[in-house]
Design an enzyme around this catalytic site. Structure first.
Site, PDB file in Angstrom:
ATOM      1  N   THR A  82      -4.870   1.076  -3.730  1.00 35.84           N
ATOM      2  CA  THR A  82      -3.811   0.852  -2.749  1.00 35.84           C
ATOM      3  C   THR A  82      -3.023  -0.398  -3.090  1.00 35.84           C
ATOM      4  OG1 THR A  82      -5.170   1.890  -1.072  1.00 35.84           O
ATOM      5  CG2 THR A  82      -3.310   0.560  -0.313  1.00 35.84           C
ATOM      6  N   ASP A 129      -7.257  -1.707  -8.730  1.00 34.86           N
ATOM      7  CA  ASP A 129      -7.354  -1.322  -7.342  1.00 34.86           C
ATOM      8  C   ASP A 129      -6.393  -0.146  -7.147  1.00 34.86           C
ATOM      9  OD1 ASP A 129      -7.859  -1.421  -4.609  1.00 34.86           O
ATOM     10  OD2 ASP A 129      -6.165  -2.747  -4.262  1.00 34.86           O
ATOM     11  N   ASP A 177      -4.466  -6.619  -5.188  1.00 31.33           N
ATOM     12  CA  ASP A 177      -3.503  -7.277  -4.321  1.00 31.33           C
ATOM     13  C   ASP A 177      -4.118  -7.743  -3.019  1.00 31.33           C
ATOM     14  OD1 ASP A 177      -3.967  -4.762  -3.304  1.00 31.33           O
ATOM     15  OD2 ASP A 177      -1.921  -4.485  -2.586  1.00 31.33           O
TER      16      ASP A 177
END
Length: 825
Positions: free
Chosen positions: A338, A336, A579
């Site tokens: 961000t 991912d 996250d």
């Protein structure tokens, strides 16, 4: 309260969802028709301390263990009552009865296997438990009229629990309050669409919140909860299910099945050649002990446990021990953006007004104030724009990864209703709109771009039909947000490239913005980012497209999972790192899911490895640790199985020739300790970085079979030559055979120890010096019953060992060329 690290833009993109025919339906039993009885739901006051104590006394607590594992007694039983210990234990009892004591020294393996295995597993379990306290899921509960934060296991029946986007539902319950609450139950039911939850609906443990906020009253906790009933008995102690351990278990089953018939044949043969019963038994035990690769099990447990402890010191929580091994087999890492490649915190760079008549600052401040649980983007907006007190919110649409926008309706200071949305420009506008070109210009600089629009339709209509948004909005402003790349990321990406691991970025942000960030990190293929909205849906075509690309933007949560599955279908072993709640499906379906410690509880629960310090730099050490474990266990397995092969072949040769078995248990203990036992301990804990590959058993046997055969042939020739030279002197014959066997086994050790370092060379030389010491010290000669007579037999043994060693070098060189050819394919 947990910080939300998933940013707006990380989910504010992707394929605009088709208009659903109707809200998805929960799989839970429907609540009674009509209004929910007041007595069925608790007030906002929550339970009192007395009510909580009463429920705890009744055992109505959410006490399902997060990481099922063995008890201390279970750990001791598991390490003591093993197939290896049973075989070695039986042989030890036999050897102890017939004596002398030096022929029963091998029995110490039982004690070592058990004690070291138990101590290391207990230490590893304590490390996991200590880290789990830090990374465990917490929930917000109302008690005695005040909000408190508790561990999931502290929830009791009738507790009032608050949830926000990204939270995992930890108990079954009834919804008391909901504001745009949407729950994903796909991990329980397989249904793809989020389920809209309203007052009186049921929520299920194991699901997670993808949008909105809510409050529910816990009705079923612990083992009575839905997820607990589904998963009871589904988890076992980690290493048992690893490919490495299963391969070793297959080898051990085959070996132990051969021990009984081999023992009978050896005993009969020794009696036939004239040995008395005690001596025949000792020779039989000497033939059987080396057949069992006893230390291999111990070293495997040791390597796993030491690996967990090492990773624990780096603040890395391994929720399942096989994850360490699994990550060593990974050849593709999906990231991912961000919160993983970039810092979770952001700053507003600029606000570019598109309509001077719109009070952009006031609108942004109002939208920020309307979000009770802002993410990183909205926190940046709130920090830069004050909330106008005179604006009153009348409707709200929390952010959703599926929609990729959020919004609200306000009564402005002038008394006029207005509806505003903020989200991904290419989702809020039709393709080709002039504003999108400006957005791409900012995105190409690595900035995150949000679009503020004014709506002409009620918010409720847009929630029912998100595809109607582009025809109902007018662009008012572009908001650019700065993202900071994590300092540790470039080094981590270089490590993966050096290790032959392919890196792919799957982000919900715009492809242009993701490509700019990846380009700054010198990621191969970053100059050609792919907009995932235009990827094919057919699995085979999707797999080809994902295989060709490196950087993907506008990837939806379920599309991330589909892309992970597509890579797996192509034979790749995939790790997914994320996250946010939009990563949870992909993290859960990847071969190895990795979550950041500050990520959403749902993502941490789905992951096998949690990086508690949120540092991407911790991932390379996890990969390195796994590779060290797998590579070293495979290395020492060559030695143990070589011993098994030559022991079996020597037993067969002795039975066929009807000759005395050349070794007593003490001789095998000496050779095994110096060429396998002690060296394997050091080699099992040495550094290593080669990626683990499948077919562990096949690769080990491709070395062990020829090496064991050469050792058996060299030993047999030296033994037969000594029998002619020293007819009737069995001790001299045994000594010559032991010398030949030791030299070939030492040569095999020297090959396996490559590539050489100073300590590996010292290790081999020390083992050679230990054998020489036994040969020159009279008391050691007497203890081990070794006595070299004359020069002819010893030099014959040396010659046989040299020929076998050179042949082994050829075998190793051929195998090395074959392995290199396979790696280039």
């Amino acid at each position: 309260m947990d910080e939300r690290v998933e940013a707006h833009g990380e989910g504010r993109g992707g394929t605009a969802p088709a208009a659903p025919a109707a809200p998805a339906v929960s799989v839970a039993p429907a609540p009674p028709a009509g209004p929910v009885p007041a007595g069925s739901l608790r007030t906002a006051h929550g339970l009192t301390a007395e009510q909580v104590a009463e429920r705890i006394a009744q055992g109505r607590v959410n006490d399902v263990p997060a990481r099922p594992g063995r008890t201390v007694a279970g750990i001791v039983r598991a390490h003591l009552l093993t197939r290896i210990n049973a075989v070695i234990g039986a042989l030890f009892v036999i050897a102890a009865i017939v004596g002398p004591v030096q022929d029963a020294l091998f029995g110490g393996v039982i004690l070592a296997n058990t004690l070291i295995g138990v101590v290391l597993e207990l230490r590893a379990r304590r490390t996991l438990d200590r880290l789990a306290v830090v990374g465990d899921t917490t929930v917000r509960v109302r008690r005695d009229g005040s909000p408190v934060t508790l561990g999931a296991a502290e929830i009791v029946v009738d507790d009032t629990v608050d949830v926000v986007r990204g939270d995992r539902i930890v108990a079954d319950g009834l919804v008391r309050f909901a504001e745009g609450l949407e729950v994903d139950e796909s991990l329980l039911t397989g249904e793809a669409d989020p389920v809209v939850k309203r007052r009186g609906d049921t929520v299920l443990s194991g699901s997670f919140v993808v949008a909105g906020t809510g409050t529910f009253t816990a009705t079923r906790v612990g083992h009575e909860a839905y997820a607990a009933r589904l998963t009871v008995g589904a988890h076992a102690f980690g290493p048992v299910d690893s490919e490495l351990r299963s391969g070793i278990d297959r080898i051990l089953r085959c070996v132990t099945l051969a021990v009984v018939p081999a023992g009978i044949a050896l005993l009969v043969t020794q009696l036939m050649v004239g040995e008395d019963l005690p001596e025949a038994v000792r020779r039989m035990v000497g033939g059987l002990v080396p057949m069992v690769p006893d230390g291999l099990v111990l070293l495997t447990s040791l390597a796993f446990a030491v690996g967990v402890v090492r990773l624990g010191r780096k603040r890395c929580l391994v929720q399942e021990l096989p994850a360490v091994e699994g990550l060593a087999r990974v050849d593709t890492v999906c990231l991912d953006k961000t919160g993983t490649l970039t810092e979770p915190s952001m700053d507003v760079d600029e606000v570019h007004s598109l309509d001077p008549a719109v009070p952009v600052d006031a609108v942004l401040g109002a939208l920020g104030g309307a979000d009770a649980h802002p993410d990183a983007n909205m926190r940046a907006v709130i920090a830069s724009r004050p909330v106008p007190a005179e604006w009153v919110r009348t409707a709200n649409a929390p952010f959703s990864s599926a929609r990729r926008w959020s919004g609200a309706t306000f009564i402005e200071a002038c008394g006029v209703d207005s509806t505003w949305l903020i989200g991904a420009p290419d989702v809020l506008l039709r393709p080709g709109h002039t504003v999108l070109a400006a957005a791409d210009t900012y995105g190409a600089r690595g900035l995150r771009v949000l679009l503020l629009v004014r709506c002409s339709r009620p918010l409720a209509d847009l929630l029912r039909d998100p595809s109607a948004v582009p025809d109902a909005v007018v662009p008012c402003a572009l908001v650019t947000i700065r993202q900071r790349v994590r300092e540790e990321v470039p080094g981590a990406l270089r490590y993966f490239a050096e290790q032959g691991v392919t890196t792919k970025v799957l982000s919900g942000d715009s492809a242009v913005s993701v490509g700019a960030v990846a380009t700054a990190l010198d990621l191969p293929g970053a100059h050609h980012p792919v907009d995932a909205r235009y990827l094919p849906e057919a699995p085979a075509e999707l797999a080809d497209a994902v295989g060709r690309g490196t950087v993907f933007g506008r990837v939806g949560p379920r599309q991330k999972r589909d892309m992970v599955k597509a890579l797996q279908a192509k034979g790749h072993t995939v790790a997914m790192t994320g996250d946010g709640v939009n990563d949870v499906l992909a993290v859960g379906d990847a071969d190895i899911g990795v979550a950041l410690g500050s990520g959403s509880p749902a993502t941490r629960s789905a992951a096998r490895i949690v990086l508690l310090d949120n540092s991407f730099a911790a991932l390379p050490p996890v990969v390195a640790e796994g590779r060290r474990i797998i590579g070293n266990i495979e290395r020492v397995a060559h030695l143990f199985l070589t011993k098994t092969v030559y022991s079996v072949l020597l037993a067969i040769a002795v039975v066929c020739a009807r000759a005395p078995y050349p070794f007593l248990p003490r001789h095998i203990t000496l050779v095994g300790t110096l060429t396998i036992g002690v060296p394997a301990f050091f080699l099992a804990l040495a550094p290593g970085k080669e990626r683990a590959r499948p077919d562990f058993v096949g690769r080990v046997l491709r070395f062990a079979v020829p090496a064991g055969t050469l050792a058996a042939v060299a030993t047999s020739v030296a033994y037969l030559a000594a029998r002619r030279m020293y007819d009737g002197d069995l001790d001299a014959q045994t000594s010559a055979a032991t010398l030949a066997l030791f030299l070939v086994a030492l040569w095999a050790l020297a090959i396996i120890a490559r590539p050489y370092t100073w300590w590996r060379i010292l290790l081999v030389l020390t083992m050679a010096a230990g054998f020489v010491l036994v040969l020159v010290v009279p008391r050691l000669q007497e203890f081990f019953q070794l006595r070299l007579v004359g020069a002819a037999a010893p030099w014959t043994s040396v010659g046989c060992a040299a020929v076998a060693g050179l042949a082994l070098e050829l075998v190793w060189a051929y195998g090395r060329r074959t392995r290199a050819a396979v790696r280039t394919l």
